[in-house]
Every structure is written in structure tokens, then in C-alpha cells.
Design an enzyme around this catalytic site. Structure first.
Site, mmCIF file in Angstrom:
data_model
loop_
_atom_site.group_PDB
_atom_site.id
_atom_site.type_symbol
_atom_site.label_atom_id
_atom_site.label_comp_id
_atom_site.label_asym_id
_atom_site.label_seq_id
_atom_site.Cartn_x
_atom_site.Cartn_y
_atom_site.Cartn_z
ATOM 1 N N ASP A 3 0.816 -1.222 0.000
ATOM 2 C CA ASP A 3 0.000 0.000 0.000
ATOM 3 C C ASP A 3 0.850 1.274 0.000
ATOM 4 O OD1 ASP A 3 -2.248 -1.652 0.248
ATOM 5 O OD2 ASP A 3 -1.964 -1.743 2.411
ATOM 6 N N GLY B 141 -4.118 -4.079 -4.733
ATOM 7 C CA GLY B 141 -5.040 -3.081 -5.279
ATOM 8 C C GLY B 141 -4.225 -1.861 -5.644
ATOM 9 N N THR C 228 -6.557 -10.858 2.981
ATOM 10 C CA THR C 228 -7.527 -10.055 2.230
ATOM 11 C C THR C 228 -8.784 -10.867 1.904
ATOM 12 O OG1 THR C 228 -6.492 -10.698 0.163
ATOM 13 C CG2 THR C 228 -5.718 -8.643 1.172
HETATM 14 P P1 IMP Z 1 -3.236 -12.564 1.654
HETATM 15 O O1 IMP Z 1 -2.163 -12.148 0.688
HETATM 16 O O2 IMP Z 1 -4.609 -12.128 1.237
HETATM 17 O O3 IMP Z 1 -3.158 -14.016 2.001
HETATM 18 O O4 IMP Z 1 -2.964 -11.802 3.055
HETATM 19 C C1 IMP Z 1 -1.795 -12.032 3.858
HETATM 20 C C2 IMP Z 1 -1.317 -10.753 4.526
HETATM 21 O O5 IMP Z 1 -0.815 -9.862 3.529
HETATM 22 C C3 IMP Z 1 -2.422 -9.966 5.254
HETATM 23 O O6 IMP Z 1 -1.857 -9.297 6.360
HETATM 24 C C4 IMP Z 1 -2.884 -8.963 4.207
HETATM 25 O O7 IMP Z 1 -3.482 -7.828 4.776
HETATM 26 C C5 IMP Z 1 -1.549 -8.638 3.551
HETATM 27 N N1 IMP Z 1 -1.688 -8.187 2.148
HETATM 28 C C6 IMP Z 1 -1.902 -8.926 1.058
HETATM 29 N N2 IMP Z 1 -1.947 -8.163 -0.044
HETATM 30 C C7 IMP Z 1 -1.730 -6.910 0.352
HETATM 31 C C8 IMP Z 1 -1.620 -5.666 -0.333
HETATM 32 O O8 IMP Z 1 -1.717 -5.555 -1.558
HETATM 33 N N3 IMP Z 1 -1.400 -4.574 0.441
HETATM 34 C C9 IMP Z 1 -1.241 -4.654 1.794
HETATM 35 N N4 IMP Z 1 -1.323 -5.791 2.474
HETATM 36 C C10 IMP Z 1 -1.566 -6.911 1.768
#
Ligand code: IMP
Length: 380
Positions: free
Chosen positions: A12, A39, A120
Site C-alpha cells: 500500500d 489493489g 484479504t
Molecule cells: P493474503 O495475501 O490475502 O493471504 O494476506 C496475507 C497478509 O498480507 C495480510 O496481512 C494482508 O493484509 C496482507 N496483504 C496482502 N496483499 C496486500 C496488499 O496488496 N497490500 C497490503 N497488504 C496486503
């Protein structure tokens, strides 16, 4: 020249905007890891676009944009994103070895991982896990066949969805390609160096979410930094000339996991966090969650430089911190250093703040983001 743009924290940090600015100088732009957990928000002429799978270069559609084999994609949202692209003929290639996030991955992520890790909820972990288990048929090029013939037992419970997946496949199929072969050819050192293409690699998330080098288990499920590029793209001999580490003048994190400088301990700190969140619009682009806020931790950023090999810095949200009314703190060598607030972007106090970061990190801040728009940048 090969360049990578990578996040220096927990994601982010505005990589999408940096890619959008840099991509006119490149022939090919590659998203190499992750999936719709990312995103990337882009603002052009006041119009906001959020890409979850797509390289940010598709807004201009000048370079060839690639989704490399190391990604996982959600066919339904990918097809939707393709349909909404601003150009009729997007210059897009999707690797045929990419694996898909299927409905059961979404359920498993939401039931088992979302609460514990704060994922997410987009099915990322379970999709990568299935890929590594080598069970079922989640590879994108076999998606249509598995939908028709139901080779995966779990498909039976989702038969009612098969039509929407088939429709999505129809949208995606024309873009499937052997992108590894394309990239090896594009980056091969030829007799005539002017034929070699300039490639820009677009990282997702940030290095502290890297599955191997981040704060496990509060990480995502793949490699995040430039070290992951060779494997994800099938480019064993790639040399990256320039690595742009993208950061903010404060820390944010979504999901669970430690954050040493988090503004959470007193009412005053919570108030500061609210101010920065509001000034910087720090709400998740994918999930809409409030981002956790903390002071900049340069001790961690130094480690991010070591892990990413960043050769220079792009610092976004300088406008946000310039609007903050209290003293600004930065953690360096275990101690907080305080900075008097400033308000105009070019005020001396703000320049001293930037110089301090450069000195501690031993890297130049070459790009400073001063707003969400494409033109809101200062090149130094
Ligand atoms: P996942 O990638 O959805 O499995 O999430 C694993 C961890 O990475 C969590 O703490 C999410 O909030 C973080 N995370 C995944 N993608 C992003 C991103 O694009 N921006 C910030 N945090 C992310």
C-alpha cells in the site's frame, strides 16, 4: 534496461502510481507475483481506477503488459477487469501456467485464514497451497476442460457456478501465452543491443509480506521482492539494473502481525493515527479496511533495502505528512528522532526530513509523490 518497482514495507505504498509514471520508458511491463489481494489505485484527470490483477501500464496501453506464471488469478474478477480496460485492444499477455483461485479457495481463506492472519480473503493462500499440493486442475489453460469434465472432485459442489467460469475463460483465453518464452526473447542479449527490450517489473505488496523473508506467519503466500522475479517469470539470467524501493514517510499495515512503531498506545497516539489515516486516505484498496498507522521505522527500512537491493527510493505521501500538524517522529537506531512540522512542500524543514531519510538509508530519493494524481510528483 531492466527495472523493478518494489514495496519497502507492508504494501500500500503507491507502486501503481510509480509504474504509471515510469512505464512510458519501457517496452514491456510485468506483474510477477500475488493476485487480486493487491489493489493498485491510479488517478488520471480526477478519474480513479483500481487494478487488482493488471499491471498499471494497461491504463496507457503503450507497453506490452504481462501477468507472469508466478501469479494466481481469480478468473471471474480477472475477466471483469479485462472487460473494463480503457482500450479496446489491450496489449496483454497472461501466462498459460498461472493457477486459478477457485470458489473453494475463497471459502477456505475466509473460514480459516482471514481471522488469524488478517488476509484479504481473496483466496490467495489456499490457491498457492493447492498449486504446490499438485492436486486438481487449477492451471488456467486447463480451466475450461476441468469445468466441462469435472476432473476435480470439489467442482461438483460448484456446478452452479460453472457457467460463469466458462464465460470468464472465454474472455481470458485470447490472452493466454508462453510469457516466459516471450520475456526470455525480449531480454536476450543480442548482437545489436538496441533490439533488447526495456522491461519494468511491477511488484505487489511489500517485502515484509514476503513468504520467506517477511514476518511469518503474517505474510502473503509468495515471494514479493526482486529475488522472486527470476523464478516467477522463468528468467534465469536476468540482470536488473535499477530497483526502485517505494515507501511512505510513515508506516501502514493491514491485517495482523507486529508493528513496532504503531500509534496505538495512548489517546493522543490514536488521534495522530486517525489524522494520518484521514489525510492519506489510508483505507484498503481491496478490502476497504482501516490501515493501521505508525511512525516511519528506518531500522526496518534498512532491512528492506538489504532484502530488495533497492538502488533508489520513491517516497509517496509527502503531501500527507506535510499536512500533519504535530511533530513528526522517525525511529532510527532504536531511538525516535523528532521533526518540527512543515506545511508547504518545498519548505526547508520538509527538505531536512527527506535528507535525513536519504542519509540513514544511504540511497537517493529520486521521486517524491505529492498527491494521488499522475502529475503529482517531483523528480529529484
Ligand atoms: P493474503 O495475501 O490475502 O493471504 O494476506 C496475507 C497478509 O498480507 C495480510 O496481512 C494482508 O493484509 C496482507 N496483504 C496482502 N496483499 C496486500 C496488499 O496488496 N497490500 C497490503 N497488504 C496486503
Amino acid at each position: 534496461m531492466n527495472t523493478a518497482v518494489v514495496g519497502m514495507g507492508f504494501g500500500d505504498c503507491g507502486k501503481g502510481k510509480i509504474i504509471d509514471i515510469l512505464c512510458p520508458d519501457y517496452d514491456v511491463v510485468v506483474r510477477y507475483a500475488g493476485g487480486p489481494n493487491a489493489g493498485h489505485t491510479l488517478v488520471v484527470d480526477g478519474k480513479k481506477t483500481v487494478f487488482h490483477h493488471m499491471p498499471s501500464s494497461l491504463l496507457r496501453n503503450e507497453a506490452t503488459s504481462i501477468l507472469a506464471a508466478g501469479m494466481v488469478v481469480d478468473p471471474l474478477t480477472l475477466a471483469d477487469e479485462i472487460k473494463k480496460l480503457p482500450h479496446e485492444k489491450p496489449k496483454l499477455l497472461i501466462d498459460k501456467n498461472i493457477h486459478c483461485i477457485m470458489p473453494w479457495h475463497l471459502i477456505k481463506d475466509r473460514d480459516e485464514c482471514e481471522e488469524n492472519i488478517g488476509t484479504t480473503g481473496r483466496g490467495i493462500g489456499p490457491a498457492y497451497a493447492d498449486k504446490c499440493m499438485r492436486v486438481g486442475t487449477t492451471k488456467i489453460e486447463s480451466l475450461a476442460l476441468s469445468m466441462i469434465f469435472g476432473t476435480d472432485k470439489r467442482l461438483a459442489s460448484f456446478k452452479h457456478l460453472s457457467e460463469s467460469y466458462m464465460d470468464a475463460f472465454t474472455v481470458i483465453e485470447p490472452y493466454l501465452a508462453d510469457t516466459g518464452e516471450f520475456l526470455r526473447e525480449a531480454t536476450r542479449k543480442k548482437l545489436y543491443p538496441w533490439f533488447v527490450k526495456d522491461v519494468l517489473f511491477e511488484g505487489a505488496q511489500g517485502i515484509f509480506l514476503d513468504v520467506d523473508h517477511g514476518g511469518y506467519p503474517y505474510v502473503t503466500s509468495c515471494g514479493v521482492g526482486p529475488a522472486a522475479i527470476n523464478q516467477a517469470c522463468g528468467l534465469p539470467n536476468l540482470h536488473i539494473d535499477r530497483i526502485v524501493g517505494v515507501m511512505k514517510p510513515y508506516t501502514t499495515r493491514v491485517g495482523e502481525g507486529p508493528m513496532k512503531t504503531e500509534l496505538i498506545k495512548t489517546e493522543t497516539e490514536l488521534g495522530y493515527a486517525d489524522d494520518i489515516r484521514r489525510l492519506g486516505g489510508e483505507y484498503g484498496a481491496t478490502t476497504g479496511r482501516d490501515r493501521r498507522i505508525g511512525w516511519l521505522n528506518l531500522d526496518e527500512t534498512k532491512r528492506a533495502i538489504a532484502l530488495t537491493g533497492a538502488t533508489e527510493i520513491a517516497l509517496n505521501h509527502f503531501d500527507t505528512i506535510s499536512k500533519f500538524s504535530g511533530k513528526i517522529k522517525v525511529l532510527s537506531e532504536g531511538k525516535y528522532v523528532e521533526f518540527e512540522p512543515w506545511h508547504a512542500i518545498d519548505e526547508l524543514a520538509g527538505q531536512i526530513f527527506l535528507r535525513f531519510i536519504e542519509k540513514v538509508l544511504n540511497r537517493s530519493i529520486k521521486i517524491v509523490g505529492i498527491g494521488a494524481g499522475r502529475d503529482d510528483v517531483i523528480f529529484r
